[in-house]
Design an enzyme around this catalytic site. Structure first.
Site, short mmCIF file in Angstrom:
data_model
loop_
_atom_site.label_atom_id
_atom_site.label_comp_id
_atom_site.label_asym_id
_atom_site.label_seq_id
_atom_site.Cartn_x
_atom_site.Cartn_y
_atom_site.Cartn_z
N SER A 127 126.80 -35.09 36.62
CA SER A 127 126.28 -36.45 36.60
C SER A 127 124.86 -36.44 36.09
CB SER A 127 126.31 -37.05 38.00
OG SER A 127 125.61 -38.28 38.02
N HIS A 161 128.75 -36.93 32.48
CA HIS A 161 129.05 -38.20 33.14
C HIS A 161 127.78 -39.03 33.23
CE1 HIS A 161 131.24 -40.77 36.08
NE2 HIS A 161 130.06 -40.87 36.66
N ASP A 198 126.03 -42.23 34.67
CA ASP A 198 126.04 -43.31 35.66
C ASP A 198 125.05 -44.39 35.23
OD1 ASP A 198 127.84 -42.48 37.85
OD2 ASP A 198 126.50 -40.76 37.97
N MET A 234 123.41 -47.99 35.89
CA MET A 234 123.18 -48.93 36.99
C MET A 234 122.18 -50.00 36.55
SD MET A 234 123.12 -46.31 40.25
CE MET A 234 121.81 -45.27 39.62
N HIS A 290 130.10 -44.43 33.33
CA HIS A 290 130.52 -45.13 34.54
C HIS A 290 129.58 -46.32 34.71
CE1 HIS A 290 130.70 -44.92 39.26
NE2 HIS A 290 131.28 -46.02 38.78
N MET A 311 128.20 -49.14 36.48
CA MET A 311 127.98 -49.83 37.76
C MET A 311 127.09 -51.03 37.48
SD MET A 311 127.55 -46.58 40.35
CE MET A 311 126.86 -45.43 39.15
N MET A 355 135.28 -43.84 44.42
CA MET A 355 133.91 -43.62 44.87
C MET A 355 133.96 -43.09 46.31
SD MET A 355 131.81 -44.26 42.44
CE MET A 355 130.32 -44.11 43.44
N GLY A 414 125.51 -46.55 43.63
CA GLY A 414 124.15 -47.01 43.44
C GLY A 414 123.07 -45.97 43.62
N PHE A 415 123.35 -44.89 44.35
CA PHE A 415 122.33 -43.88 44.60
C PHE A 415 122.96 -42.50 44.57
CE2 PHE A 415 120.76 -47.68 46.71
CZ PHE A 415 119.44 -47.73 46.28
N GLY A 416 122.23 -41.53 44.02
CA GLY A 416 122.65 -40.15 44.09
C GLY A 416 122.24 -39.53 45.42
N GLY A 417 122.82 -38.38 45.74
CA GLY A 417 122.42 -37.62 46.91
C GLY A 417 123.00 -38.09 48.22
N ASP A 456 133.83 -39.36 42.79
CA ASP A 456 132.40 -39.37 42.52
C ASP A 456 131.64 -39.68 43.80
OD1 ASP A 456 129.81 -39.76 41.64
OD2 ASP A 456 130.31 -41.26 40.14
N GLY A 457 130.78 -38.72 44.21
CA GLY A 457 129.90 -38.99 45.34
C GLY A 457 129.97 -37.91 46.40
N GLY A 458 128.88 -37.18 46.60
CA GLY A 458 128.84 -36.19 47.65
C GLY A 458 129.70 -34.97 47.40
N GLY A 505 126.58 -34.15 41.04
CA GLY A 505 125.16 -34.29 40.74
C GLY A 505 124.32 -33.20 41.36
N SER A 506 123.89 -33.42 42.59
CA SER A 506 122.94 -32.52 43.25
C SER A 506 123.44 -31.09 43.34
CB SER A 506 122.63 -33.03 44.66
OG SER A 506 122.05 -34.32 44.61
#
Length: 234
Positions: free
Chosen positions: A20, A45, A47, A49, A78, A80, A149, A154-157, A184-186, A206-207
């Site tokens: 990401s 990817h 993102d 926003m 993606h 958003m 999702m 809306g936010f990474g991490g 996507d997410g975590g 991402g992270s």
């Protein structure tokens, strides 16, 4: 029309790890792309926003278009954003290979999905954690990719929502075998296994990549865990 070979290539590469770009170092973007190319991750990817559909602001089509000549990676956008139908052509022009919009932003997405397909772009539809799968069910046959999702958009991490695997499992039973199922997410080494076991084959990360000193090792380890969990199902 979208080349079916694109889907088949991504599916044959599964599990796909898609870094990401929201988490990359934008002060050194060219170098970041070089490092990600070296990982052999097939996808970048993006993102996007808008500060309206989600309470955060990232980048737009202009930045993606400038990066496009730097790599042969598959570009997955993606969106958003509110009113994605007004902006989607900008992302087609920027060179995106796949564009995913949210059912919450466009409750009747059939026209946009058809437009993407006609433009040769893989059409995607995303569903947020609180949205029931029934909302996207009428449009699944028109999607090359569906995105669950596993955090609030809306936010990474953010931390992986623990009920996400069940949602992935349900969606897996609703889609065709050649539809890409993304999450996507975590996603990290502690969560990718259960997402893969539930049926996901495409993982936005991402992270867990960008916080590591060696991107290649991070990508390889994530892919190994997902592959092992998938193999355990057969």
């Amino acid at each position: 029309m979208i080349d079916s070979n694109i889907k088949h290539k991504l599916l044959s590469d599964a599990p796909v790890i898609a870094p990401s770009m929201l988490k990359c170092d934008f002060g050194n973007l060219h170098r970041e792309v070089e490092l990600l190319d070296a990982t052999q991750a097939p996808v970048l990817h993006w993102d996007v926003m808008d500060g309206h559909f989600v309470p955060n602001l990232s980048y737009g089509a202009m930045l993606i278009e400038r990066v496009r000549p730097l790599t042969d990676a598959f570009f997955d956008a993606h969106l958003m954003i509110s009113n994605p139908e007004q902006y989607v052509d900008d992302y087609i022009k920027a060179g995106c290979d796949s564009i995913t919009v949210h059912i919450e932003a466009l409750p009747e997405p059939q026209g946009l999905l058809d437009h993407l397909n006609q433009a040769g772009v893989l059409p995607g539809l995303a569903v947020s954690p609180q949205t029931p799968l029934e909302k996207i069910e009428p449009y699944l046959d028109s999607c090359g990719l569906v995105l669950v999702m596993s955090v609030e958009p809306g936010f990474g991490g953010q931390s992986f929502i623990k009920t996400s695997p069940e949602k992935i499992r349900q969606l897996k039973s609703m889609i065709s075998a050649d539809t890409i199922l993304s999450v996507d997410g975590g996603i990290d080494t502690s969560t990718i296994g259960e997402a893969a076991q539930a049926g996901a084959n495409y993982f936005v990360v991402g992270s867990a990549i960008f916080s590591q000193s060696d991107y290649s090792t991070a990508v390889s380890e994530l892919a190994r865990i997902a592959r092992d969990q998938t193999a355990s199902l057969t």
